[in-house]
Motif scaffolding. Structure first.
Motif, PDB file in Angstrom:
ATOM      1  N   ASN A 306       0.675  -1.236   0.100  1.00  9.26           N
ATOM      2  CA  ASN A 306       0.072  -0.003   0.004  1.00  9.26           C
ATOM      3  C   ASN A 306       0.792   1.213   0.014  1.00  9.26           C
ATOM      4  OD1 ASN A 306      -2.245  -1.562   0.179  1.00  9.26           O
ATOM      5  ND2 ASN A 306      -2.688  -1.433   2.085  1.00  9.26           N
ATOM      6  N   GLN A 307       2.161   1.192   0.407  1.00 12.19           N
ATOM      7  CA  GLN A 307       2.892   2.491   0.727  1.00 12.19           C
ATOM      8  C   GLN A 307       4.012   2.577  -0.209  1.00 12.19           C
ATOM      9  OE1 GLN A 307       2.452   2.278   4.962  1.00 12.19           O
ATOM     10  NE2 GLN A 307       1.669   4.253   5.089  1.00 12.19           N
ATOM     11  N   GLY A 308       4.317   1.176  -0.185  1.00 12.26           N
ATOM     12  CA  GLY A 308       5.771   0.947  -0.976  1.00 12.26           C
ATOM     13  C   GLY A 308       7.163   1.410   0.042  1.00 12.26           C
ATOM     14  N   THR A 309       6.921   1.259   1.279  1.00 12.20           N
ATOM     15  CA  THR A 309       8.039   1.532   2.355  1.00 12.20           C
ATOM     16  C   THR A 309       8.694   0.527   2.916  1.00 12.20           C
ATOM     17  OG1 THR A 309       6.119   1.979   3.989  1.00 12.20           O
ATOM     18  CG2 THR A 309       6.812   3.870   2.832  1.00 12.20           C
ATOM     19  N   CYS A 310       8.297  -0.564   2.554  1.00  7.14           N
ATOM     20  CA  CYS A 310       8.844  -1.707   2.913  1.00  7.14           C
ATOM     21  C   CYS A 310       9.768  -2.780   2.161  1.00  7.14           C
ATOM     22  CB  CYS A 310       8.102  -2.452   4.086  1.00  7.14           C
ATOM     23  SG  CYS A 310       8.730  -3.760   5.153  1.00  7.14           S
ATOM     24  N   GLY A 311      10.653  -3.692   2.360  1.00  5.74           N
ATOM     25  CA  GLY A 311      11.090  -4.417   1.629  1.00  5.74           C
ATOM     26  C   GLY A 311      10.266  -5.484   1.153  1.00  5.74           C
ATOM     27  N   TYR A 312      10.819  -6.349   0.309  1.00  4.68           N
ATOM     28  CA  TYR A 312      10.117  -7.407  -0.260  1.00  4.68           C
ATOM     29  C   TYR A 312      10.136  -8.528   0.532  1.00  4.68           C
ATOM     30  CZ  TYR A 312       8.115 -10.108  -4.219  1.00  4.68           C
ATOM     31  OH  TYR A 312       7.138 -10.637  -5.026  1.00  4.68           O
ATOM     32  N   HIS A 313       9.364  -8.428   1.550  1.00  5.94           N
ATOM     33  CA  HIS A 313       9.289  -9.538   2.543  1.00  5.94           C
ATOM     34  C   HIS A 313       7.730 -10.265   2.347  1.00  5.94           C
ATOM     35  CE1 HIS A 313      12.484  -7.384   4.727  1.00  5.94           C
ATOM     36  NE2 HIS A 313      11.658  -6.347   4.839  1.00  5.94           N
ATOM     37  N   THR A 314       8.135 -11.336   1.638  1.00  2.01           N
ATOM     38  CA  THR A 314       6.918 -12.212   1.562  1.00  2.01           C
ATOM     39  C   THR A 314       7.298 -13.784   1.808  1.00  2.01           C
ATOM     40  OG1 THR A 314       7.868 -12.952  -0.854  1.00  2.01           O
ATOM     41  CG2 THR A 314       6.509 -10.829  -0.929  1.00  2.01           C
ATOM     42  N   TRP A 315       6.254 -14.508   1.957  1.00  2.00           N
ATOM     43  CA  TRP A 315       6.321 -15.991   2.154  1.00  2.00           C
ATOM     44  C   TRP A 315       5.122 -16.562   1.263  1.00  2.00           C
ATOM     45  CZ3 TRP A 315       7.995 -19.712   6.062  1.00  2.00           C
ATOM     46  CH2 TRP A 315       8.881 -19.248   7.067  1.00  2.00           C
ATOM     47  N   ARG A 316       5.337 -17.781   0.777  1.00  2.00           N
ATOM     48  CA  ARG A 316       4.401 -18.504   0.018  1.00  2.00           C
ATOM     49  C   ARG A 316       3.215 -18.865   1.011  1.00  2.00           C
ATOM     50  NH1 ARG A 316       5.058 -20.275  -5.113  1.00  2.00           N
ATOM     51  NH2 ARG A 316       7.316 -20.126  -6.058  1.00  2.00           N
ATOM     52  N   ALA A 317       2.123 -18.601   0.768  1.00  2.29           N
ATOM     53  CA  ALA A 317       0.946 -18.848   1.590  1.00  2.29           C
ATOM     54  C   ALA A 317       1.124 -20.244   2.293  1.00  2.29           C
ATOM     55  CB  ALA A 317      -0.522 -18.468   1.324  1.00  2.29           C
ATOM     56  N   GLY A 318       1.136 -21.142   1.208  1.00  2.00           N
ATOM     57  CA  GLY A 318       0.950 -22.689   1.942  1.00  2.00           C
ATOM     58  C   GLY A 318       2.387 -22.982   2.852  1.00  2.00           C
ATOM     59  N   ASP A 319       3.375 -22.527   2.547  1.00  2.76           N
ATOM     60  CA  ASP A 319       4.686 -22.632   3.525  1.00  2.76           C
ATOM     61  C   ASP A 319       4.420 -22.089   4.708  1.00  2.76           C
ATOM     62  OD1 ASP A 319       5.803 -24.140   1.262  1.00  2.76           O
ATOM     63  OD2 ASP A 319       6.995 -22.107   0.683  1.00  2.76           O
ATOM     64  N   LEU A 320       3.922 -20.653   4.735  1.00  2.00           N
ATOM     65  CA  LEU A 320       4.002 -19.927   6.096  1.00  2.00           C
ATOM     66  C   LEU A 320       2.865 -20.679   6.952  1.00  2.00           C
ATOM     67  CD1 LEU A 320       4.694 -17.614   7.944  1.00  2.00           C
ATOM     68  CD2 LEU A 320       3.136 -16.200   6.635  1.00  2.00           C
ATOM     69  N   GLU A 321       1.698 -21.061   6.399  1.00  3.83           N
ATOM     70  CA  GLU A 321       0.554 -21.505   6.976  1.00  3.83           C
ATOM     71  C   GLU A 321       0.972 -23.089   7.686  1.00  3.83           C
ATOM     72  OE1 GLU A 321      -2.945 -19.302   4.399  1.00  3.83           O
ATOM     73  OE2 GLU A 321      -2.536 -21.433   4.248  1.00  3.83           O
ATOM     74  N   GLN A 322       1.803 -23.738   6.944  1.00  9.57           N
ATOM     75  CA  GLN A 322       2.062 -25.141   7.506  1.00  9.57           C
ATOM     76  C   GLN A 322       3.133 -25.133   8.235  1.00  9.57           C
ATOM     77  OE1 GLN A 322       0.572 -28.093   6.792  1.00  9.57           O
ATOM     78  NE2 GLN A 322      -0.885 -26.810   5.504  1.00  9.57           N
ATOM     79  N   THR A 323       4.013 -23.992   8.316  1.00  7.58           N
ATOM     80  CA  THR A 323       5.106 -23.768   9.315  1.00  7.58           C
ATOM     81  C   THR A 323       4.575 -23.465  10.555  1.00  7.58           C
ATOM     82  OG1 THR A 323       6.738 -22.880   7.622  1.00  7.58           O
ATOM     83  CG2 THR A 323       6.832 -22.293  10.104  1.00  7.58           C
ATOM     84  N   VAL A 324       3.540 -22.587  10.618  1.00  7.64           N
ATOM     85  CA  VAL A 324       2.740 -22.030  11.913  1.00  7.64           C
ATOM     86  C   VAL A 324       2.024 -23.161  12.601  1.00  7.64           C
ATOM     87  CG1 VAL A 324       1.271 -20.412  12.839  1.00  7.64           C
ATOM     88  CG2 VAL A 324       2.831 -19.516  11.189  1.00  7.64           C
ATOM     89  N   LEU A 325       1.253 -24.004  11.808  1.00  9.46           N
ATOM     90  CA  LEU A 325       0.468 -24.952  12.086  1.00  9.46           C
ATOM     91  C   LEU A 325       1.378 -26.200  12.572  1.00  9.46           C
ATOM     92  CD1 LEU A 325      -2.052 -25.229   9.296  1.00  9.46           C
ATOM     93  CD2 LEU A 325      -2.718 -25.193  11.703  1.00  9.46           C
ATOM     94  N   ARG A 326       2.553 -26.422  11.938  1.00  3.78           N
ATOM     95  CA  ARG A 326       3.441 -27.457  12.574  1.00  3.78           C
ATOM     96  C   ARG A 326       3.982 -27.097  13.998  1.00  3.78           C
ATOM     97  NH1 ARG A 326       6.722 -27.245   8.758  1.00  3.78           N
ATOM     98  NH2 ARG A 326       8.438 -26.017   9.891  1.00  3.78           N
TER      99      ARG A 326
END
Length: 455
Positions: A306-326
């Motif tokens: 929305n603002q272009g003020t942060c770096g390109y910090h991304t996670w694939r949705a499946g990877d992040l969700e499975q990591t948190v669940l595990r």
């Protein structure tokens, strides 16, 4: 302005009389305000399937024109506060203004607040004072970017801010620059915002859609041309509206997608802003000439989007969700995380409450928009966030899982863990986890009970 009337026939023998009264109120309103009546649409029943509303939307889409939609009352367009807001936003997306023919309170959002939440005598006095100021063409609430409220109560130009407004229109209309690139450019150049928080998609879009820059005052159903100095000429404004309409037409197709389980839970560890779920569809042509389409889902820092003020910090949705669940499961197994039955019951009560009317964020934004402090685009953005969170928290739970959460029995929950999938898994996460801070290579979870650690 070209006006459309939207009426609703009550059940019973008085339907014909009620419709005649609504027609007369609509005609009278248009005469007083010099609007051109072009069409009327009627619901056969106030609690029906809203086929008249859909017919009106189709008429507006096919015509491609801007309209003023006049309602007898906010209750005629929705059965509760949330449905009124959603339908007003639908009409706004088609570039329509929505007013009620009640001269004492023509703003439908203010009427919705009045009908479904009592404001008391003090609220009536405030609304009356606001109406009197509006009749005099005086600014209400926070003035649009580019203007300040002068000593006479009217809008006056702020030179530095008005130059930024003109720059936005030039980049968008003649520079071939999209909204995201405009946001990035403004922030990189250090163009000041009023609050000092940086430009965002919402604030740039507000500038491009705001008729105040033509010198036109619009409030409470009133529209007063040449009320204050213009910043943008009519041709510049028209070009921007046409370009935005073309963009909406291209984006009109929608595709079913899975809910983002961590919506409202995931935050960027770099800047502290929310991580938002993003879906992208990409097509390509194979060597044999056939086309294929792939869908990609990931979480991205909202500040960047929305603002272009942060770096390109991304996670694939499946990877992040499975990591948190595990890791949440392993924390339960180790005893580092405990089930809080009270937190689960509170979550259930909230999700089964009176729609979004019970959500504090929704109510704050609705009140702010109704008072003129923020825009419909901002309200639409918050509503989309809440819908995404609700989708992530939805899904029915297996009876054994529900019992385990209500009793605090971690052993039973762990035994049933592998049965969790989709939105039901997101619902369990919300009962256990209050926040997930996401870095490029790791995540840190904060449990509802206050336990936290690197996962």
């Amino acid at each position: 302005m070209r006006a459309i009337g939207y009426f609703s026939a009550p059940a019973g023998s008085g339907a014909e009389t009620a419709l005649l009264e609504q027609q007369e109120a609509f005609d009278s309103y248009c005469r007083r305000n010099r609007h051109q009546t072009v069409a009327t649409f009627t619901e056969d029943s106030p609690n029906g399937d809203r086929s008249g509303f859909e017919e009106m939307l189709n008429h507006m889409r096919s015509s491609g024109s801007e309209f003023l939609v006049v309602l007898p009352d906010a209750q005629y367009v929705g059965d509760n506060m949330e449905s009124v807001v959603r339908r007003v936003l639908e009409l706004d997306a088609l570039r329509a203004k929505v007013v009620c023919s009640d001269d004492d309170m023509p703003d439908p959002l203010q009427q919705a607040l009045r009908h479904w939440r009592k404001g008391g005598v003090r609220g009536d006095r405030i609304r009356s004072a606001m109406m009197n100021k509006a009749l005099r063409g005086e600014g209400l609430g926070k003035p649009p970017y580019g203007y300040a409220i002068g000593s006479d109560g009217r809008l006056e130009v702020v030179p530095e801010e008005s130059e930024a407004v003109r720059l936005i229109y030039r980049m968008y209309n003649r520079g071939g620059v999209g909204l995201r690139r405009i946001v990035r450019s403004l922030n990189e150049k250090g163009v000041p915002t009023r609050g000092g928080r940086g430009w965002s998609l919402v604030t740039v879009r507000d500038v491009l859609r705001n008729r105040s820059y033509l010198g036109t005052y619009t409030r409470f159903g009133l529209r007063v041309p040449a009320n204050h100095p213009a910043i943008i000429d009519r041709e510049e404004f028209r070009l921007a509206q046409e370009k935005m309409e073309q963009g909406r037409t291209r984006r009109r197709a929608s595709y079913p997608s899975e809910p983002f389980l961590l919506s409202g839970l995931a935050y960027c560890a770099n800047c502290g802003n929310r991580m938002m779920g993003v879906s992208r569809r990409q097509g390509w042509r194979r060597k044999d000439g056939t086309r294929s389409v792939g869908q990609y889902r990931y979480y991205q820092c909202q500040s960047r989007a929305n603002q272009g003020t942060c770096g390109y910090h991304t996670w694939r949705a499946g990877d992040l969700e499975q990591t948190v669940l595990r890791e949440t499961r392993e924390a339960l197994e180790r005893g580092d995380l405990a089930i809080d039955p009270a937190a689960y019951l509170a979550l259930e009560a909230s999700s089964n409450g009176d729609g979004l009317q019970s959500d504090a964020r929704f109510m704050r934004e609705l009140e702010s928009t109704a008072s003129g402090m923020t825009s419909l685009d901002r309200l639409r953005s918050v509503l989309a966030e809440l819908d995404e969170e609700k989708a992530g928290a939805g899904g029915s739970l297996p009876e054994a899982v529900r019992d385990a959460l209500e009793s605090g029995d971690a052993t039973v929950l762990l035994r049933e863990w592998d049965t969790l999938e989709g939105a039901a898994a997101g619902r369990v996460l919300r009962a256990l986890v209050s926040r997930v801070d996401v870095s490029d290579g790791s995540v840190e979870v904060t449990a509802v009970t206050g336990v936290s650690g690197s996962l």
